[in-house]
Design a protein around this motif. Structure first.
Motif, PDB file in Angstrom:
ATOM      1  N   PHE A 189      -7.948  37.858  35.416  1.00  0.00           N
ATOM      2  CA  PHE A 189      -7.850  36.410  35.587  1.00  0.00           C
ATOM      3  C   PHE A 189      -7.154  35.783  34.378  1.00  0.00           C
ATOM      4  N   ALA A 190      -7.569  36.181  33.175  1.00  0.00           N
ATOM      5  CA  ALA A 190      -6.959  35.641  31.954  1.00  0.00           C
ATOM      6  C   ALA A 190      -5.480  36.000  31.881  1.00  0.00           C
ATOM      7  N   LEU A 191      -5.138  37.235  32.263  1.00  0.00           N
ATOM      8  CA  LEU A 191      -3.741  37.680  32.233  1.00  0.00           C
ATOM      9  C   LEU A 191      -2.875  36.851  33.179  1.00  0.00           C
ATOM     10  N   PHE A 192      -3.325  36.670  34.416  1.00  0.00           N
ATOM     11  CA  PHE A 192      -2.530  35.935  35.404  1.00  0.00           C
ATOM     12  C   PHE A 192      -2.480  34.438  35.075  1.00  0.00           C
ATOM     13  N   ALA A 193      -3.581  33.897  34.576  1.00  0.00           N
ATOM     14  CA  ALA A 193      -3.589  32.479  34.201  1.00  0.00           C
ATOM     15  C   ALA A 193      -2.610  32.223  33.060  1.00  0.00           C
ATOM     16  N   LEU A 194      -2.569  33.131  32.089  1.00  0.00           N
ATOM     17  CA  LEU A 194      -1.631  32.992  30.969  1.00  0.00           C
ATOM     18  C   LEU A 194      -0.193  33.144  31.452  1.00  0.00           C
ATOM     19  N   THR A 195       0.041  34.125  32.318  1.00  0.00           N
ATOM     20  CA  THR A 195       1.397  34.372  32.816  1.00  0.00           C
ATOM     21  C   THR A 195       1.925  33.185  33.612  1.00  0.00           C
ATOM     22  N   GLU A 196       1.087  32.599  34.471  1.00  0.00           N
ATOM     23  CA  GLU A 196       1.565  31.473  35.261  1.00  0.00           C
ATOM     24  C   GLU A 196       1.749  30.216  34.416  1.00  0.00           C
ATOM     25  N   ALA A 197       1.077  30.151  33.275  1.00  0.00           N
ATOM     26  CA  ALA A 197       1.300  29.027  32.364  1.00  0.00           C
ATOM     27  C   ALA A 197       2.640  29.165  31.641  1.00  0.00           C
ATOM     28  N   ILE A 198       3.053  30.417  31.392  1.00  0.00           N
ATOM     29  CA  ILE A 198       4.303  30.677  30.674  1.00  0.00           C
ATOM     30  C   ILE A 198       5.495  30.733  31.636  1.00  0.00           C
ATOM     31  N   LEU A 199       5.292  31.382  32.803  1.00  0.00           N
ATOM     32  CA  LEU A 199       6.371  31.569  33.774  1.00  0.00           C
ATOM     33  C   LEU A 199       5.958  31.037  35.143  1.00  0.00           C
ATOM     34  N   PRO A 200       5.802  29.724  35.293  1.00  0.00           N
ATOM     35  CA  PRO A 200       5.370  29.172  36.591  1.00  0.00           C
ATOM     36  C   PRO A 200       6.471  29.254  37.635  1.00  0.00           C
ATOM     37  N   ARG A 201       6.080  29.506  38.863  1.00  0.00           N
ATOM     38  CA  ARG A 201       7.028  29.566  39.981  1.00  0.00           C
ATOM     39  C   ARG A 201       7.311  28.182  40.544  1.00  0.00           C
ATOM     40  N   ARG A 202       6.261  27.339  40.598  1.00  0.00           N
ATOM     41  CA  ARG A 202       6.388  25.995  41.156  1.00  0.00           C
ATOM     42  C   ARG A 202       5.725  24.973  40.236  1.00  0.00           C
ATOM     43  N   THR A 203       6.186  23.736  40.309  1.00  0.00           N
ATOM     44  CA  THR A 203       5.584  22.655  39.542  1.00  0.00           C
ATOM     45  C   THR A 203       4.303  22.209  40.233  1.00  0.00           C
ATOM     46  N   ARG A 204       3.245  22.027  39.462  1.00  0.00           N
ATOM     47  CA  ARG A 204       1.969  21.590  40.027  1.00  0.00           C
ATOM     48  C   ARG A 204       2.084  20.167  40.560  1.00  0.00           C
ATOM     49  N   THR A 205       1.328  19.883  41.631  1.00  0.00           N
ATOM     50  CA  THR A 205       1.292  18.523  42.176  1.00  0.00           C
ATOM     51  C   THR A 205      -0.009  17.816  41.825  1.00  0.00           C
ATOM     52  N   GLN A 206      -1.018  18.575  41.382  1.00  0.00           N
ATOM     53  CA  GLN A 206      -2.311  18.001  41.024  1.00  0.00           C
ATOM     54  C   GLN A 206      -2.743  18.463  39.651  1.00  0.00           C
ATOM     55  N   SER A 207      -3.724  17.779  39.107  1.00  0.00           N
ATOM     56  CA  SER A 207      -4.290  18.142  37.814  1.00  0.00           C
ATOM     57  C   SER A 207      -4.938  19.525  37.886  1.00  0.00           C
ATOM     58  N   ARG A 208      -4.567  20.376  36.958  1.00  0.00           N
ATOM     59  CA  ARG A 208      -5.183  21.710  36.923  1.00  0.00           C
ATOM     60  C   ARG A 208      -6.692  21.592  36.685  1.00  0.00           C
ATOM     61  N   LYS A 209      -7.092  20.683  35.795  1.00  0.00           N
ATOM     62  CA  LYS A 209      -8.502  20.557  35.442  1.00  0.00           C
ATOM     63  C   LYS A 209      -9.356  20.250  36.656  1.00  0.00           C
ATOM     64  N   GLN A 210      -8.943  19.271  37.468  1.00  0.00           N
ATOM     65  CA  GLN A 210      -9.733  18.898  38.641  1.00  0.00           C
ATOM     66  C   GLN A 210      -9.817  20.040  39.649  1.00  0.00           C
ATOM     67  N   ARG A 211      -8.698  20.692  39.908  1.00  0.00           N
ATOM     68  CA  ARG A 211      -8.689  21.792  40.866  1.00  0.00           C
ATOM     69  C   ARG A 211      -9.517  22.960  40.378  1.00  0.00           C
ATOM     70  N   TRP A 212      -9.378  23.294  39.106  1.00  0.00           N
ATOM     71  CA  TRP A 212     -10.104  24.440  38.571  1.00  0.00           C
ATOM     72  C   TRP A 212     -11.615  24.202  38.569  1.00  0.00           C
ATOM     73  N   VAL A 213     -12.039  22.994  38.269  1.00  0.00           N
ATOM     74  CA  VAL A 213     -13.476  22.684  38.322  1.00  0.00           C
ATOM     75  C   VAL A 213     -13.999  22.900  39.736  1.00  0.00           C
ATOM     76  N   THR A 214     -13.233  22.444  40.728  1.00  0.00           N
ATOM     77  CA  THR A 214     -13.645  22.613  42.126  1.00  0.00           C
ATOM     78  C   THR A 214     -13.623  24.074  42.550  1.00  0.00           C
ATOM     79  N   ASN A 215     -12.528  24.772  42.265  1.00  0.00           N
ATOM     80  CA  ASN A 215     -12.411  26.163  42.705  1.00  0.00           C
ATOM     81  C   ASN A 215     -13.430  27.061  42.023  1.00  0.00           C
ATOM     82  N   TRP A 216     -13.686  26.813  40.754  1.00  0.00           N
ATOM     83  CA  TRP A 216     -14.736  27.581  40.073  1.00  0.00           C
ATOM     84  C   TRP A 216     -16.126  27.173  40.561  1.00  0.00           C
ATOM     85  N   GLY A 217     -16.279  25.897  40.919  1.00  0.00           N
ATOM     86  CA  GLY A 217     -17.564  25.454  41.476  1.00  0.00           C
ATOM     87  C   GLY A 217     -17.868  26.160  42.782  1.00  0.00           C
TER      88      GLY A 217
END
Length: 264
Positions: free
Chosen positions: A16-44
């Motif tokens: 998880f840490a590896l892929f999260a770091l990789t997508e932060a450095i080499l993203p394929r698409r621009t995010r449309t929503q806040s990462r913080k809000q989505r991550w809180v929900t998905n982890w919840g």
């Protein structure tokens, strides 16, 4: 098996840490929503899933790995009736289990009641490594019951089940990650494994596209059964991810957990 939970958790956190770091450095698409809000929900949702599975473990005699050990003790299942070399049994068992998960995924798209559960996963309007862990607790519970049944029928070694779970979790995080792979590398990898670009088609807002590319690990099943779509019609930069709810509702925990029970 001894240390099974620790091993699986360590691999999960590391990947998880590896892929999260990789997508932060080499993203394929621009995010449309806040990462913080989505991550809180998905982890919840993931925390809710963990609690649900713990309750299942309390109510049921065994879960998937325990079922493999119990089947071996009782002599139940296909592999316990055969005398195959261990490595062949492990490879074949992983292939069969992966196909079962592929078929289960296809069925969740075709049966309306199961689709109501599965659309929680598809409602995410952005796609990243946390989308891989965004499944409704009831769907996770049903999936576990299917795995337990499959394990009793097959009777694979417990090691095969552990390896399968690790591979499934790892590849799901990989192909949901917002990672930009070079096109030449994507073309090579997707001959065997589902890549982020291949699986992103499955998360298209268009029904004919999200009813394709059902694989989580191996790409062969979609090619074999005619459910493979190479690229989205609108292209990866312009395609729309998610379902009809193209606002901030899918990023809310309560809304996401209640979605299967909504009228629409």
């Amino acid at each position: 098996m001894e240390n099974e939970t620790l091993i699986r958790l360590s691999v999960f956190i590391g990947l998880f840490a590896l892929f999260a770091l990789t997508e932060a450095i080499l993203p394929r698409r621009t995010r449309t929503q806040s990462r913080k809000q989505r991550w809180v929900t998905n982890w919840g949702i993931t925390i809710a899933n963990t609690i649900f599975i713990r309750i299942m473990a309390f109510l049921l005699p065994v879960l998937a790995v325990g079922a493999a050990i119990d089947a071996s003790t009782q002599g139940w299942g296909l592999f316990n009736a055969l005398s195959l070399p261990v490595w062949i049994e492990i490879v074949v068992a992983i292939l069969i289990l992966d196909f079962i998960i592929w078929a289960q995924h296809l069925i969740t798209h075709k049966v309306p009641l199961l689709w109501r559960l599965h659309r929680v996963h598809h409602a995410d309007v952005d796609m990243d490594v946390t989308t891989a862990i965004r499944f409704h607790p009831i769907e996770i519970g049903l999936s576990m019951l299917i795995k337990i049944g499959a394990v009793y029928l097959l009777g694979p070694a417990a090691l095969a089940v552990i390896l399968f779970e690790i591979i499934l979790n790892g590849t799901a995080m990989f192909n949901h990650a917002n990672i930009r792979l070079p096109l030449w590398l994507d073309a090579i990898v997707r001959r065997v494994l589902v890549t982020p670009d291949m699986h992103r088609v499955h998360h298209s807002v268009h029904r004919h596209e999200h009813d394709s590319n059902y694989g989580f690990s191996l790409s062969i099943w979609d090619r074999m059964f005619g459910t493979y779509i190479a690229q989205p019609e609108a292209g990866h930069d312009d395609m729309q991810v998610g379902l009809e709810w193209q606002d901030d509702r899918p990023a809310k925990l309560g809304w996401s957990l209640a979605l299967p029970f909504a009228r629409k």
